[in-house]
Design an enzyme around this catalytic site. Structure first.
Site, short mmCIF file in Angstrom:
data_model
loop_
_atom_site.label_atom_id
_atom_site.label_comp_id
_atom_site.label_asym_id
_atom_site.label_seq_id
_atom_site.Cartn_x
_atom_site.Cartn_y
_atom_site.Cartn_z
N ASP A 284 82.31 54.65 106.69
CA ASP A 284 81.06 55.00 106.03
C ASP A 284 80.47 56.24 106.71
OD1 ASP A 284 78.90 54.73 104.25
OD2 ASP A 284 77.74 53.57 105.70
N HIS B 2 88.34 61.65 105.43
CA HIS B 2 87.60 60.39 105.38
C HIS B 2 87.87 59.53 106.62
CE1 HIS B 2 84.99 58.89 102.26
NE2 HIS B 2 85.31 57.66 102.60
N ARG C 166 78.04 67.05 106.21
CA ARG C 166 76.83 67.87 106.07
C ARG C 166 76.24 68.21 107.43
NH1 ARG C 166 76.66 64.20 101.77
NH2 ARG C 166 75.22 62.78 102.80
N TYR D 77 78.86 66.29 94.22
CA TYR D 77 79.93 65.29 94.03
C TYR D 77 81.00 65.79 93.07
CZ TYR D 77 77.06 62.05 96.67
OH TYR D 77 76.34 61.45 97.67
N MET E 25 78.37 63.08 107.86
CA MET E 25 79.04 63.79 108.97
C MET E 25 79.44 65.20 108.54
SD MET E 25 79.26 62.71 111.90
CE MET E 25 78.83 61.25 112.75
#
Length: 188
Positions: A31, A27, A38, A69, A36
């Site tokens: 945001d 992470h 994918r 998810y 990123m």
């Protein structure tokens, strides 16, 4: 992470899934981490096989959002990217299978209906190369220009038969033979 990806000899599908998952896990951005991940997955896959430039992971995963998810959550809980890799492999397989079905359906849909006369022409050319006159003699028809336009030209246009002298369509030496597609059609 990118150094590892560059040096890794893993299959690109596996490497792309791991890279995607790791971007999600690390992470690094406030945001856009999913986008990123994918994006990098799509880039690695497209570099491996050009079809993935036309089937971006963004689209594949959008169709499977809840499972996507859930796979990220389950992999995080297990502290193992295997769950996410399995999900990715499954999603890629499904989209390729869907594309293959669409391609077959598309090909079948565009296969030309042939008249009995056109089928007779293909059969007459089965193991031979024949002149226009010989074709019409073999199928027992008058070989005038209207008959040629109605029965032979569509076979040429569809790539089922081909000329032996394509640069000179009106040559007196012109003969016709089955093209590969015509050979396949005769087998059917």
């Amino acid at each position: 992470m990118f150094g590892w990806a560059k040096a890794s000899e893993l299959h690109p599908v596996l490497k792309s899934a791991i890279l995607h998952y790791e971007i999600e896990t690390i992470h690094p951005f406030s945001d856009g981490n999913g986008r990123m991940g994918r994006l990098w997955q799509t880039l690695l896959l497209a570099k491996w096989n050009a079809i993935f430039a036309w089937i971006p992971m963004e689209s594949v995963l959008y169709q499977n959002r809840p499972q996507y998810y859930q796979a990220i959550e389950n992999a995080s809980k297990a502290n193992d990217s295997g769950v996410f890799i399995e999900f990715t492999l499954s999603a890629i397989y499904e989209i390729i299978a869907e594309q293959a079905k669409h391609q077959v359906k598309h090909e079948d849909k565009h296969q030309v209906e042939l008249s009995d006369t056109q089928l007779a022409v293909l059969n007459a050319l089965k193991n031979k190369t024949l002149s226009r006159k010989d074709i019409f003699a073999a199928i027992g028809m008058n070989g005038d220009s209207r008959s040629f336009k109605r029965h032979i030209e569509p076979l040429l246009d569809e790539g089922l038969i081909e000329m032996t002298v394509p640069d000179k369509p009106n040559s007196r030496m012109q003969k016709y033979r089955l093209a590969e597609a015509g050979k396949e059609r005769v087998k059917e």
